[in-house]
Design a protein around this motif. Sequence first.
Motif, mmCIF file in Angstrom:
data_model
loop_
_atom_site.group_PDB
_atom_site.id
_atom_site.type_symbol
_atom_site.label_atom_id
_atom_site.label_comp_id
_atom_site.label_asym_id
_atom_site.label_seq_id
_atom_site.Cartn_x
_atom_site.Cartn_y
_atom_site.Cartn_z
ATOM 1 N N SER A 38 0.830 -1.070 0.008
ATOM 2 C CA SER A 38 0.003 0.051 -0.068
ATOM 3 C C SER A 38 1.003 1.297 0.175
ATOM 4 O O SER A 38 2.164 1.188 0.182
ATOM 5 C CB SER A 38 -1.062 -0.099 1.194
ATOM 6 O OG SER A 38 -0.075 0.148 2.211
ATOM 7 N N GLY A 39 0.201 2.405 -0.188
ATOM 8 C CA GLY A 39 1.089 3.708 -0.172
ATOM 9 C C GLY A 39 1.413 4.100 -1.441
ATOM 10 O O GLY A 39 1.184 3.603 -2.472
ATOM 11 N N LEU A 40 1.971 5.416 -1.278
ATOM 12 C CA LEU A 40 2.428 5.883 -2.688
ATOM 13 C C LEU A 40 3.331 5.253 -3.445
ATOM 14 O O LEU A 40 4.129 4.485 -3.021
ATOM 15 C CB LEU A 40 2.649 7.318 -2.598
ATOM 16 C CG LEU A 40 1.815 8.370 -1.705
ATOM 17 C CD1 LEU A 40 2.527 9.813 -1.588
ATOM 18 C CD2 LEU A 40 0.349 8.650 -2.587
ATOM 19 N N CYS A 41 3.077 5.317 -4.716
ATOM 20 C CA CYS A 41 4.195 4.597 -5.697
ATOM 21 C C CYS A 41 5.442 5.528 -5.979
ATOM 22 O O CYS A 41 6.156 5.345 -6.804
ATOM 23 C CB CYS A 41 3.727 4.150 -7.093
ATOM 24 S SG CYS A 41 2.525 3.166 -6.798
ATOM 25 N N THR A 42 5.828 6.562 -5.131
ATOM 26 C CA THR A 42 6.836 7.345 -5.214
ATOM 27 C C THR A 42 7.369 7.902 -3.840
ATOM 28 O O THR A 42 6.490 7.855 -2.883
ATOM 29 C CB THR A 42 6.670 8.647 -6.031
ATOM 30 O OG1 THR A 42 5.340 9.382 -5.462
ATOM 31 C CG2 THR A 42 6.107 8.484 -7.445
ATOM 32 N N ALA A 72 8.284 -6.169 -7.516
ATOM 33 C CA ALA A 72 8.245 -4.484 -7.613
ATOM 34 C C ALA A 72 7.005 -4.037 -7.005
ATOM 35 O O ALA A 72 7.030 -2.804 -6.254
ATOM 36 C CB ALA A 72 8.438 -4.143 -9.101
ATOM 37 N N ALA A 73 5.733 -4.665 -7.291
ATOM 38 C CA ALA A 73 4.442 -4.225 -6.844
ATOM 39 C C ALA A 73 4.635 -4.353 -5.195
ATOM 40 O O ALA A 73 3.690 -3.807 -4.448
ATOM 41 C CB ALA A 73 3.431 -4.657 -7.066
ATOM 42 N N GLY A 74 5.432 -5.173 -4.612
ATOM 43 C CA GLY A 74 5.471 -5.167 -3.229
ATOM 44 C C GLY A 74 4.562 -6.376 -2.404
ATOM 45 O O GLY A 74 4.355 -6.184 -1.145
ATOM 46 N N VAL A 75 4.167 -7.281 -3.267
ATOM 47 C CA VAL A 75 3.553 -8.333 -2.357
ATOM 48 C C VAL A 75 4.229 -8.843 -1.321
ATOM 49 O O VAL A 75 5.476 -9.289 -1.898
ATOM 50 C CB VAL A 75 3.052 -9.436 -3.508
ATOM 51 C CG1 VAL A 75 2.551 -10.411 -2.857
ATOM 52 C CG2 VAL A 75 2.162 -8.443 -4.448
#
Length: 263
Positions: A38-42, A72-75
Amino acid sequence: MGEPALRSATNLSLVLGPILMFQGRRLRRTIPRLPEASGLCTGLVSGASPCLASPTLASPPLNLLLIGESTAAGVGAAEHSEALVGQLAHATAARTDRAVAWQVLGRSGATARRARSMLLESELEFTPDVVVLALGVNDVLQMHSASVWRTELRELVSAVRERCGSVPVVFAAVPPMGRFPALPQPLRAVLGLRARLLDRNAQRLASELEVVFHSGAVELAPNQATALFCADRFHPSPAGYRLWAKHLSAVVETACGCRPSAV
């Protein structure tokens, strides 16, 4: 193991086809589907502390763009700060003694071909100083051949050049699927060999292209699986992302021509 041996070993998938198909279908039904981070991608990492608001800096930050699949998506991580992109930004900032601004373009299920589309269709927050590509698992799962993988990876690098100029590109090693606890045998062995074959081809492609680097694989011991994988036993845990990012940051530093900070 040499590439001819890897190619021969991966042909086991033809012999073991019915077993592998059964295991694959069962795995898709039983493996937990975890959300992306979750959260911003920057974001921005300055010193040892990640933050989202840009402070006044004495010099501009290093701009890091990560493109890839579910890792990369952080799963496996709750937020991007503890996923691959946040951990990589933090490790790179620590190595270079320089602030790191980061952006991630990640999507579960992405292949090299899909990553190219993601890049061309997305808005970039900055012109990156380095682009890191974290791909391969879905190309393995879709049984893409080495030649298809090389072609689509080359096309992805061309897209990076089109969007970002002659920026350094780093290939993160294809994850060691032969160590994934969620995969039963013999599926684990076959996918592990196919992952090694694709990674060997990525390494060769990096040597053929200008300003393209390959990170090499993180070696995992069998007793590391519990700590380095998350609840689905397929994606990294925050500790796994931290180990991967520390390994990858050394190559990012080299790619950027950064000097290590004084100790």
